[in-house]
Design a protein around this motif. Structure first.
Motif, PDB file in Angstrom:
ATOM      1  N   ILE A 464       0.959  -1.119  -0.048  1.00  0.00           N
ATOM      2  CA  ILE A 464      -0.137   0.125   0.084  1.00  0.00           C
ATOM      3  C   ILE A 464       0.744   1.292   0.229  1.00  0.00           C
ATOM      4  CG2 ILE A 464      -1.957   1.202   1.207  1.00  0.00           C
ATOM      5  CD1 ILE A 464      -2.623  -1.340  -0.048  1.00  0.00           C
ATOM      6  N   TYR A 465       0.911   1.983  -0.837  1.00  0.00           N
ATOM      7  CA  TYR A 465       1.595   3.237  -1.233  1.00  0.00           C
ATOM      8  C   TYR A 465       1.192   4.488  -0.787  1.00  0.00           C
ATOM      9  CZ  TYR A 465       3.890   0.057  -4.441  1.00  0.00           C
ATOM     10  OH  TYR A 465       4.692  -0.863  -5.200  1.00  0.00           O
ATOM     11  N   PRO A 466       1.845   5.338   0.026  1.00  0.00           N
ATOM     12  CA  PRO A 466       1.521   6.590   0.412  1.00  0.00           C
ATOM     13  C   PRO A 466       0.921   7.511  -0.783  1.00  0.00           C
ATOM     14  CG  PRO A 466       3.732   6.601   0.461  1.00  0.00           C
ATOM     15  CD  PRO A 466       3.398   5.214   0.204  1.00  0.00           C
ATOM     16  N   LEU A 467       0.050   8.543  -0.564  1.00  0.00           N
ATOM     17  CA  LEU A 467      -0.341   9.331  -1.718  1.00  0.00           C
ATOM     18  C   LEU A 467       0.991  10.367  -2.060  1.00  0.00           C
ATOM     19  CD1 LEU A 467      -3.751  10.341  -0.745  1.00  0.00           C
ATOM     20  CD2 LEU A 467      -3.225   8.576  -2.123  1.00  0.00           C
ATOM     21  N   PRO A 468       1.190  10.613  -3.250  1.00  0.00           N
ATOM     22  CA  PRO A 468       2.268  11.771  -3.487  1.00  0.00           C
ATOM     23  C   PRO A 468       1.950  12.886  -2.587  1.00  0.00           C
ATOM     24  CG  PRO A 468       1.567  10.571  -5.467  1.00  0.00           C
ATOM     25  CD  PRO A 468       0.549  10.244  -4.267  1.00  0.00           C
ATOM     26  N   THR A 469       2.873  13.872  -2.128  1.00  0.00           N
ATOM     27  CA  THR A 469       2.650  14.865  -1.664  1.00  0.00           C
ATOM     28  C   THR A 469       3.256  16.297  -2.419  1.00  0.00           C
ATOM     29  OG1 THR A 469       4.040  14.428   0.096  1.00  0.00           O
ATOM     30  CG2 THR A 469       1.957  13.985   0.602  1.00  0.00           C
ATOM     31  N   PRO A 470       3.154  16.562  -3.607  1.00  0.00           N
ATOM     32  CA  PRO A 470       3.784  17.812  -4.047  1.00  0.00           C
ATOM     33  C   PRO A 470       3.589  19.264  -3.054  1.00  0.00           C
ATOM     34  CG  PRO A 470       1.690  17.323  -5.129  1.00  0.00           C
ATOM     35  CD  PRO A 470       1.695  16.107  -4.118  1.00  0.00           C
ATOM     36  N   MET A 487      10.690  28.662 -10.510  1.00  0.00           N
ATOM     37  CA  MET A 487      10.739  27.409 -10.811  1.00  0.00           C
ATOM     38  C   MET A 487      10.047  26.302  -9.783  1.00  0.00           C
ATOM     39  SD  MET A 487      11.728  25.066 -13.205  1.00  0.00           S
ATOM     40  CE  MET A 487      13.148  25.925 -13.972  1.00  0.00           C
ATOM     41  N   LEU A 488       8.815  25.881 -10.211  1.00  0.00           N
ATOM     42  CA  LEU A 488       8.013  25.194  -9.533  1.00  0.00           C
ATOM     43  C   LEU A 488       8.424  23.687  -9.459  1.00  0.00           C
ATOM     44  CD1 LEU A 488       4.412  26.395 -10.425  1.00  0.00           C
ATOM     45  CD2 LEU A 488       6.036  27.050  -8.535  1.00  0.00           C
ATOM     46  N   ASP A 489       8.841  22.913  -8.302  1.00  0.00           N
ATOM     47  CA  ASP A 489       9.170  21.619  -8.287  1.00  0.00           C
ATOM     48  C   ASP A 489       8.108  20.879  -7.376  1.00  0.00           C
ATOM     49  OD1 ASP A 489      10.448  19.084  -7.601  1.00  0.00           O
ATOM     50  OD2 ASP A 489      12.396  20.176  -7.479  1.00  0.00           O
ATOM     51  N   ALA A 490       7.530  19.615  -8.037  1.00  0.00           N
ATOM     52  CA  ALA A 490       6.514  18.988  -7.771  1.00  0.00           C
ATOM     53  C   ALA A 490       6.804  17.742  -6.985  1.00  0.00           C
ATOM     54  CB  ALA A 490       5.410  18.632  -8.950  1.00  0.00           C
ATOM     55  N   GLY A 491       8.389  17.500  -6.774  1.00  0.00           N
ATOM     56  CA  GLY A 491       8.654  16.520  -6.041  1.00  0.00           C
ATOM     57  C   GLY A 491       8.684  15.164  -6.733  1.00  0.00           C
ATOM     58  N   PRO A 492       8.835  14.094  -6.067  1.00  0.00           N
ATOM     59  CA  PRO A 492       9.194  12.780  -6.776  1.00  0.00           C
ATOM     60  C   PRO A 492       7.759  12.326  -7.193  1.00  0.00           C
ATOM     61  CG  PRO A 492       9.413  12.566  -4.222  1.00  0.00           C
ATOM     62  CD  PRO A 492       9.359  13.893  -4.838  1.00  0.00           C
ATOM     63  N   GLY A 493       7.812  11.459  -8.359  1.00  0.00           N
ATOM     64  CA  GLY A 493       6.581  10.793  -8.845  1.00  0.00           C
ATOM     65  C   GLY A 493       6.903  10.147 -10.144  1.00  0.00           C
ATOM     66  N   ASP A 494       5.811   9.515 -10.670  1.00  0.00           N
ATOM     67  CA  ASP A 494       5.996   8.834 -11.992  1.00  0.00           C
ATOM     68  C   ASP A 494       5.342   9.659 -13.106  1.00  0.00           C
ATOM     69  OD1 ASP A 494       7.166   6.596 -10.487  1.00  0.00           O
ATOM     70  OD2 ASP A 494       5.013   5.905 -10.222  1.00  0.00           O
ATOM     71  N   PHE A 495       4.274  10.487 -12.879  1.00  0.00           N
ATOM     72  CA  PHE A 495       3.425  11.084 -13.910  1.00  0.00           C
ATOM     73  C   PHE A 495       3.242  12.517 -13.442  1.00  0.00           C
ATOM     74  CE2 PHE A 495      -0.378  12.085 -16.024  1.00  0.00           C
ATOM     75  CZ  PHE A 495      -0.089  11.874 -17.102  1.00  0.00           C
ATOM     76  N   TYR A 496       3.454  13.638 -14.200  1.00  0.00           N
ATOM     77  CA  TYR A 496       3.228  14.651 -13.731  1.00  0.00           C
ATOM     78  C   TYR A 496       2.404  15.492 -14.832  1.00  0.00           C
ATOM     79  CZ  TYR A 496       7.288  14.112 -11.038  1.00  0.00           C
ATOM     80  OH  TYR A 496       8.140  13.634 -10.104  1.00  0.00           O
ATOM     81  N   ASN A 497       1.262  16.116 -14.427  1.00  0.00           N
ATOM     82  CA  ASN A 497       0.327  16.778 -15.184  1.00  0.00           C
ATOM     83  C   ASN A 497       0.266  18.145 -14.623  1.00  0.00           C
ATOM     84  OD1 ASN A 497      -2.563  17.923 -16.251  1.00  0.00           O
ATOM     85  ND2 ASN A 497      -2.370  15.958 -17.245  1.00  0.00           N
ATOM     86  N   TRP A 498       0.510  19.287 -15.626  1.00  0.00           N
ATOM     87  CA  TRP A 498       0.437  20.483 -15.299  1.00  0.00           C
ATOM     88  C   TRP A 498      -0.825  21.479 -15.546  1.00  0.00           C
ATOM     89  CZ3 TRP A 498       3.753  22.623 -11.425  1.00  0.00           C
ATOM     90  CH2 TRP A 498       4.956  21.822 -11.104  1.00  0.00           C
ATOM     91  N   LYS A 522       1.311  11.570 -10.222  1.00  0.00           N
ATOM     92  CA  LYS A 522       0.934  10.098 -10.030  1.00  0.00           C
ATOM     93  C   LYS A 522       2.142   9.317  -9.592  1.00  0.00           C
ATOM     94  CE  LYS A 522      -2.373   8.249 -12.270  1.00  0.00           C
ATOM     95  NZ  LYS A 522      -3.249   7.615 -13.375  1.00  0.00           N
ATOM     96  N   GLU A 523       2.204   8.223  -8.735  1.00  0.00           N
ATOM     97  CA  GLU A 523       3.125   7.549  -8.321  1.00  0.00           C
ATOM     98  C   GLU A 523       2.629   6.304  -7.568  1.00  0.00           C
ATOM     99  OE1 GLU A 523       7.555   7.780  -6.282  1.00  0.00           O
ATOM    100  OE2 GLU A 523       5.871   8.756  -5.242  1.00  0.00           O
ATOM    101  N   HIS A 524       2.943   5.037  -8.235  1.00  0.00           N
ATOM    102  CA  HIS A 524       2.352   3.875  -7.939  1.00  0.00           C
ATOM    103  C   HIS A 524       1.066   3.831  -7.914  1.00  0.00           C
ATOM    104  CE1 HIS A 524       6.260   2.800  -6.643  1.00  0.00           C
ATOM    105  NE2 HIS A 524       6.629   3.817  -5.841  1.00  0.00           N
ATOM    106  N   GLY A 525       0.379   4.461  -8.969  1.00  0.00           N
ATOM    107  CA  GLY A 525      -1.178   4.549  -9.195  1.00  0.00           C
ATOM    108  C   GLY A 525      -1.644   5.418  -8.386  1.00  0.00           C
ATOM    109  N   CYS A 526      -1.177   6.196  -7.761  1.00  0.00           N
ATOM    110  CA  CYS A 526      -1.630   6.939  -6.462  1.00  0.00           C
ATOM    111  C   CYS A 526      -1.566   8.423  -6.895  1.00  0.00           C
ATOM    112  CB  CYS A 526      -1.304   6.940  -5.087  1.00  0.00           C
ATOM    113  SG  CYS A 526      -1.080   5.088  -4.652  1.00  0.00           S
ATOM    114  N   ASN A 527      -2.473   9.250  -6.574  1.00  0.00           N
ATOM    115  CA  ASN A 527      -2.480  10.827  -7.163  1.00  0.00           C
ATOM    116  C   ASN A 527      -2.388  11.473  -5.785  1.00  0.00           C
ATOM    117  OD1 ASN A 527      -3.190  10.299  -9.954  1.00  0.00           O
ATOM    118  ND2 ASN A 527      -5.059   9.643  -9.440  1.00  0.00           N
ATOM    119  N   GLY A 528      -1.600  12.763  -6.104  1.00  0.00           N
ATOM    120  CA  GLY A 528      -1.278  13.810  -5.162  1.00  0.00           C
ATOM    121  C   GLY A 528      -1.680  15.253  -5.789  1.00  0.00           C
ATOM    122  N   TYR A 529      -2.043  16.061  -5.220  1.00  0.00           N
ATOM    123  CA  TYR A 529      -2.615  17.441  -5.929  1.00  0.00           C
ATOM    124  C   TYR A 529      -1.997  18.611  -5.040  1.00  0.00           C
ATOM    125  CZ  TYR A 529      -5.636  20.933  -8.096  1.00  0.00           C
ATOM    126  OH  TYR A 529      -6.046  21.888  -8.850  1.00  0.00           O
TER     127      TYR A 529
END
Length: 589
Positions: A464-470, A487-498, A522-529
């Motif tokens: 069970i993965y934690p939600l990404p926290t940009p 320069m905005l940095d969203a932090g670690p993840g697999d997929f980014y949508n701006w 999105k990271e490990h299928g989990c979304n953060g915003y």
């Protein structure tokens, strides 16, 4: 592959009619009755083999002995059988390759002289398009050995079944060995039946679908040349590997190859060869262990297929104990059975475990007056696979959906999600439960399935993965007209949508204008915003008529206002310039 054998449907009008009637009745029944999400299939629950020997798993595990069987096979490598029950475990018929007996242990209508005895007996496959019809695959000596099929209609002879006379012993392949196995297609409905040529390295995969038996096989040239009729061939229960033991002849060996359950192709993309004399072949129900009878010391040997490369696998060879060159057959209780050529069956009680932990019992089942020879019944291997489950949505704080891959034969279930922070409320008896874990981490849920009086427990790992926290930071302001370089940095993840763009972006975004910016990570299928607003300070102004300045941050260190003010007392810093723009002092006066 595209050629279909539809003859036995076209020539027998009553078969077409019975299919239509069956469809109409089934449709009406489904309209009036609640739909069941799974069937209770127990097709491998009754075995007949050897000389009047049999066992019944409907009574639990260990199985009870049956002494009413009509098979009479005492010696020789050609002593295999085939047995089939209905989805509730009720015997339908069985065979020694020469005859077919019905549930009353009487030779079935047209069931005599059906073929010859063979190492693996026969293979029985239910027609995926009609539960009343069965394909019976067997062998017959007619010059060279012929691989053949017959069609059985269970509505004949008052429901006891019979071989359709016009579809008895139809040749499929000439010059074959006795090697034979079957497994479900990747779609879980159709069935692959695999035979092998003699004096060649060709495998022949025949596909049984709802519309017909496809008589044009998929031919694969892989592995060694079979120079002997004898030996067992087994496809792993998950349909990914195929193992063949060539026994006797001038080239004895065991081959383990890759099997593609979608295409029916056998390939050397995985290839393990052991140049030793083996006879019986079987896989553990979780497909991790390989068992062979024979080898260097005789008896049963175990190989761990998860050990690594080929040499690593070979290094895991473990001899369970002495014994004859006999069949190995996985049972519906998850145990492997091994004849002793006598009144007992040996049992590997925990075949998923390595070494001594597999718990080999040389006298596990007493057959009473029954006698076990070298062979045991052959089944579609998919019947015997360990239950498998998959999860959907593995994100903290959200329900995780658990789905069993194949529910055939399952009467009920019990889930233990092993969530220690939520015990004892971490269980379920639903077939497809949704469970919310107490937090991110690695869990080891257990699934116990019940089929009649049999049960199996399987374990798996769920992360069970934690939600990404940009973290884009706090909202910020810039002076009017000043260049913006943020320069905005969203932090670690697999997929980014701006800002909702359809084209995915990278981890960072360069900002050059004011506005609201948001990112979905999105990271490990989990979304953060997260979101940030980049704004502008109001334009700094000065009213020189009354020396009143507006309060603007840009009038501090960020900027200046040039003007002439007389006697103004300003509550913030002032820089005074002369007419030439030269600084002449600072305020407030």
């Amino acid at each position: 592959m595209k050629a279909h054998d539809k003859k036995h449907f076209n020539r027998s009008g009553y078969i077409i009619l019975s299919r239509v009637l069956l469809y109409m009745v089934t449709t009406l029944f489904c309209a009036l009755s609640p739909f069941s999400a799974f069937s209770q299939g127990k097709e491998a629950n009754i075995w007949y083999f050897g000389a009047h020997a049999g066992i019944d798993f409907n009574t639990g595990s260990p199985p009870s002995a049956l002494i009413n069987g009509q098979t009479n096979l005492f010696t020789g490598p050609s002593a295999g059988t085939a047995t089939i029950s209905d989805e509730n475990g009720r015997l339908l018929f069985y065979s020694d390759g020469i005859r077919i007996w019905n549930l009353n242990h009487v030779i079935m209508l047209n069931g005599d002289n059906i073929g010859n005895i063979s190492t693996q007996g026969a293979m029985i496959v239910k027609d995926p398009g009609n539960p009343n019809y069965y394909y019976f695959f067997s062998f017959r000596f007619q010059g060279p050995l012929i691989f053949q099929y017959s069609v059985i209609d269970m509505t004949l002879d008052n429901g006891l079944g019979g071989v359709i006379s016009s579809y008895k012993s139809i040749p499929l392949l000439h010059n074959t060995s006795y090697h034979l196995s079957a497994v479900h297609h990747a779609n879980t409905e159709d069935v692959w039946v695999v035979a092998h040529g003699l004096g060649t390295s060709n495998y022949y995969s025949f596909l049984v679908t709802a519309d017909s038996l496809h008589t044009q096989p998929v031919i694969s040239n892989a592995g060694g040349i079979f120079t002997s009729y004898s030996g067992y061939m087994k496809i792993s229960p998950d349909g990914k590997l195929i193992g063949s033991a060539v026994f006797l002849g001038n080239n004895e060996f065991f081959d383990l190859l890759n099997f593609n359950s979608t295409t029916g192709e056998i390939s050397e993309s995985f290839f393990l060869n052991i140049p030793l004399r083996y006879f019986g072949v079987e896989f553990s129900p979780d497909n991790s262990m390989l068992y062979l009878s024979g080898g260097i010391e005789g008896g049963v040997e175990q190989y761990n297929l998860n050990a690594g490369n080929n040499q690593d696998i070979l290094n895991t060879r473990f001899n369970l104990g002495p014994g004859p060159f006999c069949a190995l057959q996985l049972g519906p209780d998850g145990k492997i059975y091994y004849p002793t050529i006598g009144n007992y069956l040996s049992v590997i009680n925990n075949p998923n475990e390595s070494g001594m932990a597999c718990n080999f019992d040389p006298q596990g089942v007493f057959l009473e007056s029954g006698y076990s020879s070298v062979g045991l019944p052959s089944f579609i291997q998919s019947y015997l696979n360990d239950p498998e489950y998959a999860t959907v949505q593995n994100c903290a704080g959200q329900p995780t959906q658990f789905n069993i891959a194949n529910t055939n034969g399952i009467d009920s279930v019990y889930w233990k999600f092993k969530d220690f922070s939520n015990m004892p409320n971490d269980t379920s008896t639903l077939l497809s439960p949704a469970y919310t874990f107490s937090g991110p981490g690695t869990y080891y849920p257990e699934l116990t399935v019940y089929s009649g009086l049999l049960q199996k427990t399987v374990k798996d790992t769920v992360v069970i993965y934690p939600l990404p926290t940009p973290q884009l930071g706090s909202d910020t302001l810039f002076c009017p007209g000043a260049p913006i370089a943020l320069m905005l940095d969203a932090g670690p993840g697999d997929f980014y949508n701006w800002n909702g763009n359809f084209t995915p972006g990278g981890q960072t975004l360069a900002v050059t204008d004011t506005g609201t910016y948001f990112v979905r990570v999105k990271e490990h299928g989990c979304n953060g915003y997260d979101t940030i607003h980049v704004g502008s300070y109001p334009q700094a102004t000065a009213d020189i008529s009354n020396a009143a300045f507006t309060n603007s941050n840009c009038n501090q260190s960020d900027g200046s206002i040039t003007g002439m003010v007389f006697g103004a007392v300003i509550p913030f810093g002032i820089v005074w310039h002369n007419d030439g723009g030269v600084e002449v002092g600072t305020g407030p006066d």
